[in-house]
Design a protein around this motif. Structure first.
Motif, PDB file in Angstrom:
ATOM      1  N   ARG A 105       0.621   0.181 -11.944  1.00  0.00           N
ATOM      2  CA  ARG A 105       0.561  -1.282 -11.883  1.00  0.00           C
ATOM      3  C   ARG A 105       0.642  -1.708 -10.420  1.00  0.00           C
ATOM      4  N   PRO A 106      -0.266  -2.518  -9.942  1.00  0.00           N
ATOM      5  CA  PRO A 106      -0.253  -2.896  -8.529  1.00  0.00           C
ATOM      6  C   PRO A 106       0.970  -3.727  -8.166  1.00  0.00           C
ATOM      7  N   VAL A 107       1.423  -3.573  -6.936  1.00  0.00           N
ATOM      8  CA  VAL A 107       2.496  -4.425  -6.412  1.00  0.00           C
ATOM      9  C   VAL A 107       1.855  -5.699  -5.889  1.00  0.00           C
ATOM     10  N   THR A 108       2.288  -6.840  -6.421  1.00  0.00           N
ATOM     11  CA  THR A 108       1.694  -8.124  -6.035  1.00  0.00           C
ATOM     12  C   THR A 108       2.573  -8.934  -5.099  1.00  0.00           C
ATOM     13  N   GLY A 109       3.800  -8.466  -4.862  1.00  0.00           N
ATOM     14  CA  GLY A 109       4.677  -9.186  -3.949  1.00  0.00           C
ATOM     15  C   GLY A 109       6.079  -8.616  -3.981  1.00  0.00           C
ATOM     16  N   PHE A 110       6.965  -9.211  -3.174  1.00  0.00           N
ATOM     17  CA  PHE A 110       8.339  -8.737  -3.053  1.00  0.00           C
ATOM     18  C   PHE A 110       9.295  -9.918  -2.981  1.00  0.00           C
ATOM     19  N   THR A 111      10.520  -9.680  -3.451  1.00  0.00           N
ATOM     20  CA  THR A 111      11.643 -10.575  -3.215  1.00  0.00           C
ATOM     21  C   THR A 111      12.673  -9.816  -2.400  1.00  0.00           C
ATOM     22  N   ARG A 159       5.977 -10.274 -12.876  1.00  0.00           N
ATOM     23  CA  ARG A 159       7.412 -10.529 -13.017  1.00  0.00           C
ATOM     24  C   ARG A 159       8.179  -9.685 -12.015  1.00  0.00           C
ATOM     25  N   PRO A 160       9.386 -10.139 -11.592  1.00  0.00           N
ATOM     26  CA  PRO A 160      10.213  -9.303 -10.738  1.00  0.00           C
ATOM     27  C   PRO A 160      10.562  -8.011 -11.463  1.00  0.00           C
ATOM     28  N   GLY A 161      10.451  -6.907 -10.750  1.00  0.00           N
ATOM     29  CA  GLY A 161      10.688  -5.605 -11.369  1.00  0.00           C
ATOM     30  C   GLY A 161      11.843  -4.872 -10.723  1.00  0.00           C
ATOM     31  N   ASP A 162      11.609  -3.612 -10.369  1.00  0.00           N
ATOM     32  CA  ASP A 162      12.666  -2.755  -9.845  1.00  0.00           C
ATOM     33  C   ASP A 162      13.016  -3.115  -8.401  1.00  0.00           C
ATOM     34  N   CYS A 163      14.269  -2.825  -8.058  1.00  0.00           N
ATOM     35  CA  CYS A 163      14.759  -3.022  -6.697  1.00  0.00           C
ATOM     36  C   CYS A 163      14.818  -1.657  -6.012  1.00  0.00           C
ATOM     37  N   TYR A 164      14.312  -1.575  -4.777  1.00  0.00           N
ATOM     38  CA  TYR A 164      14.249  -0.322  -4.049  1.00  0.00           C
ATOM     39  C   TYR A 164      14.991  -0.417  -2.722  1.00  0.00           C
ATOM     40  N   GLN A 165      15.582   0.700  -2.336  1.00  0.00           N
ATOM     41  CA  GLN A 165      16.242   0.821  -1.042  1.00  0.00           C
ATOM     42  C   GLN A 165      15.256   1.430  -0.038  1.00  0.00           C
ATOM     43  N   THR A 203      10.323  -5.499  -6.292  1.00  0.00           N
ATOM     44  CA  THR A 203       8.872  -5.572  -6.410  1.00  0.00           C
ATOM     45  C   THR A 203       8.460  -6.560  -7.493  1.00  0.00           C
ATOM     46  N   HIS A 204       7.269  -7.119  -7.347  1.00  0.00           N
ATOM     47  CA  HIS A 204       6.638  -7.922  -8.399  1.00  0.00           C
ATOM     48  C   HIS A 204       5.391  -7.181  -8.845  1.00  0.00           C
ATOM     49  N   GLN A 205       5.262  -6.988 -10.168  1.00  0.00           N
ATOM     50  CA  GLN A 205       4.132  -6.247 -10.723  1.00  0.00           C
ATOM     51  C   GLN A 205       3.697  -6.883 -12.036  1.00  0.00           C
ATOM     52  N   PRO A 206       2.432  -6.656 -12.438  1.00  0.00           N
ATOM     53  CA  PRO A 206       2.008  -7.125 -13.764  1.00  0.00           C
ATOM     54  C   PRO A 206       2.808  -6.434 -14.861  1.00  0.00           C
ATOM     55  N   LEU A 207       2.907  -7.101 -16.010  1.00  0.00           N
ATOM     56  CA  LEU A 207       3.649  -6.516 -17.121  1.00  0.00           C
ATOM     57  C   LEU A 207       2.990  -5.244 -17.638  1.00  0.00           C
ATOM     58  N   GLN A 208       1.652  -5.217 -17.625  1.00  0.00           N
ATOM     59  CA  GLN A 208       0.915  -4.081 -18.164  1.00  0.00           C
ATOM     60  C   GLN A 208      -0.103  -3.592 -17.141  1.00  0.00           C
ATOM     61  N   PRO A 209      -0.435  -2.288 -17.179  1.00  0.00           N
ATOM     62  CA  PRO A 209      -1.489  -1.784 -16.291  1.00  0.00           C
ATOM     63  C   PRO A 209      -2.804  -2.505 -16.535  1.00  0.00           C
ATOM     64  N   GLY A 210      -3.508  -2.831 -15.461  1.00  0.00           N
ATOM     65  CA  GLY A 210      -4.811  -3.472 -15.581  1.00  0.00           C
ATOM     66  C   GLY A 210      -4.758  -4.973 -15.754  1.00  0.00           C
ATOM     67  N   HIS A 211      -3.551  -5.554 -15.913  1.00  0.00           N
ATOM     68  CA  HIS A 211      -3.425  -7.003 -16.078  1.00  0.00           C
ATOM     69  C   HIS A 211      -3.216  -7.649 -14.715  1.00  0.00           C
ATOM     70  N   GLU A 233       0.818  -1.207   0.000  1.00  0.00           N
ATOM     71  CA  GLU A 233       0.000   0.000   0.000  1.00  0.00           C
ATOM     72  C   GLU A 233       0.857   1.265   0.000  1.00  0.00           C
ATOM     73  N   TRP A 234       1.953   1.231   0.758  1.00  0.00           N
ATOM     74  CA  TRP A 234       2.762   2.438   0.978  1.00  0.00           C
ATOM     75  C   TRP A 234       3.685   2.752  -0.190  1.00  0.00           C
ATOM     76  N   LEU A 235       4.353   1.751  -0.717  1.00  0.00           N
ATOM     77  CA  LEU A 235       5.388   1.985  -1.718  1.00  0.00           C
ATOM     78  C   LEU A 235       4.864   2.693  -2.971  1.00  0.00           C
ATOM     79  N   PRO A 236       3.741   2.287  -3.554  1.00  0.00           N
ATOM     80  CA  PRO A 236       3.283   2.970  -4.773  1.00  0.00           C
ATOM     81  C   PRO A 236       2.928   4.438  -4.568  1.00  0.00           C
ATOM     82  N   ARG A 237       2.738   4.868  -3.326  1.00  0.00           N
ATOM     83  CA  ARG A 237       2.394   6.271  -3.069  1.00  0.00           C
ATOM     84  C   ARG A 237       3.618   7.180  -2.998  1.00  0.00           C
TER      85      ARG A 237
END
Length: 472
Positions: A38-44, A80-86, A67-75, A25-29
């Motif tokens: 694209r919603p965050v669906t999980g983390f590694t 897939r694993p996406g960007d890494c954040y500190q 982060t793990h997010q859908p490839l496209q908005p609304g999907h 909830e917090w990270l996308p804001r």
């Protein structure tokens, strides 16, 4: 110099799982989150380090999470694993009122159940800990705090979080240092440290020299590759006290009806000095037809995608494309250009004017959305020039009414100042300059159409000009 501190740490199992629902909830804001829409669906978990054990009063964790997010908005299908954040996660029983804006949430399960977690950079004690670790060259778990031994770091400097950041976060320490913490992290050499270090070796006064830096070695961490490259996480540099960034200064002068010619000329000289020092410090290459064809192909692909995304560009597509074909034609005739390391994302907001009137360039990270390998590639220096020329245009067209003549005079003064320091005027390369300005204006049109539709007329005015060479 203080003796380096080394500390082995253990992180409680289940830490990320307990934070997962709150971070979704917090990270996308956050303004620096790159995966919006694209919603965050999980983390590694890439790496986790306990900087302060979670006692009754305060705990602190340093996390690198992918982060793990859908490839496209609304999907909702393929993620897939996406960007890494500190992330710097503070832990308290309850937040005092002053930290209410930093709230991430209340943990309901796992090792931190019943505790409150928050963005720790808002808190004085965690920020002080980072500076002390840099001062003492600490090694805590996989984190390495390194510094230039020739520069002194005093303890006890009072930290404050800057609130005007976009893609990263910065903490100022007592008007003496500024720590820029990168948020979107990629492995390998980062130009935001690499280039200022190279310029410091050359004695270039136009860029604050790195005082210290933070690096992570994620080898062996859960979710990381077996032999991952280190991550550059942050850079501490001298703080230019009382400085004004170029964008704010330009808007102020516009509002007063004052010209900006002398400042633009001085800024051109500063840019040329940085380019000259970078060309001395790091290898340069010659771009022939094969290399230029690759560059032109990239510009053309971006234009084609932009025309598809922004209908207002369609009437100008052929004219804009001619800016790229003209460059390709010159290369086919045997013309070559020198490429070198450049700033990569130069505009008025990346420049600071000191109270004494001296200009400094900052933020050498390049365009964060571009791959790191591309950001570190040698390029014609005119790319930076084109970015600054577009920035003058942006400033002039934010005025009410717009003042295109102001931008015209600034552009000319900037190029003249550049020529004074570099010995060559960017305007003597009109085909190359037009190609890079066009590429930038096309990018701007896509950005404004997506994020600030009311601003779309600003790049479209440049598109109208650049699509017809006789208007330039």
């Amino acid at each position: 110099m203080s003796e380096a501190v080394t500390r082995t740490v253990t992180t409680p199992p289940g830490l990320l799982a307990s934070l997962d629902p709150l971070l979704r909830e917090w990270l996308p804001r956050q303004r620096w989150f790159a995966g919006k829409g694209r919603p965050v669906t999980g983390f590694t978990l890439v790496a986790a380090t306990e900087l302060l054990p979670p006692t009754a009063k305060l705990g602190l964790y340093h996390l690198l999470v992918r982060t793990h997010q859908p490839l496209q908005p609304g999907h909702t299908g393929q993620d897939r694993p996406g960007d890494c954040y500190q992330l710097l996660i503070g832990v308290r029983e309850a937040l005092p009122p002053r930290l209410a804006p930093a709230l991430i949430g209340h943990v309901t399960r796992g090792p931190l159940a019943g505790r409150t977690v928050y963005e720790a950079l808002h808190d004085t004690r965690p920020a002080e800990l980072l500076l002390e670790a840099l001062r003492t060259q600490a090694r805590i778990g996989g984190l390495r705090f390194e510094r230039d031994p020739r520069q002194e770091i005093r303890s006890g400097l009072v930290p404050r979080l800057m609130t005007a950041e976009q893609s990263n976060s910065s903490v100022v320490y007592g008007d003496t240092f500024i720590l820029k913490l990168l948020r979107r992290i990629v492995p390998g050499v980062n130009p935001d440290l690499e280039l200022p270090l190279a310029l410091a070796r050359e004695g270039c006064p136009r860029v604050p020299p790195p005082t210290a830096w933070l690096v992570a070695d994620p080898e062996g961490a859960p979710g990381s590759p077996p032999a991952a490259e280190p991550y550059v996480l942050g850079v501490l540099q001298p703080f230019v006290q009382g400085a004004t960034d170029g964008w704010e200064l330009a808007l102020r002068e516009l509002a007063k009806g004052e010209d900006f010619v002398s400042e633009a000329r001085a800024l051109g000289r500063a840019t040329a000095e940085v380019h000259t020092a970078l060309a001395r410090a790091l290898p340069t290459v010659t771009l022939g037809h094969t290399q230029l064809r690759s560059l032109v192909d990239g510009m053309t692909e971006r234009l084609d995608a932009a025309v598809h995304a922004v209908p207002a560009l369609r009437p100008y597509a052929d004219g804009l494309r001619s800016a790229y074909t003209a460059l390709d034609d010159l290369a086919a005739e045997g013309r070559t250009w020198t490429a070198q390391r450049v700033h990569g994302d130069l505009h008025l907001g990346q420049c600071l004017r000191s109270p004494a009137g001296e200009w400094a360039l900052i933020d050498f990270e390049g365009e964060p959305a571009r791959p790191m390998a591309e950001r570190r590639m040698p390029q014609p220096a005119v790319r930076d020039v084109a970015g600054m020329l577009r920035s003058f245009d942006y400033a002039a067209r934010t005025a009410d009414p717009p003042q295109p003549d102001w931008a015209t005079h600034c552009r000319a003064a900037y190029c003249a100042g550049y020529a004074e320091a570099a010995g060559r005027d960017p305007r003597t390369e009109p085909v190359l300059l037009r190609a890079y300005e066009t590429d930038k204006a096309v990018y701007e049109a896509v950005y404004e159409a997506r994020h600030r539709p009311d601003w779309l007329p600003v790049p479209m005015a440049a598109v109208h000009r650049l699509a017809s060479p006789d208007r330039i």
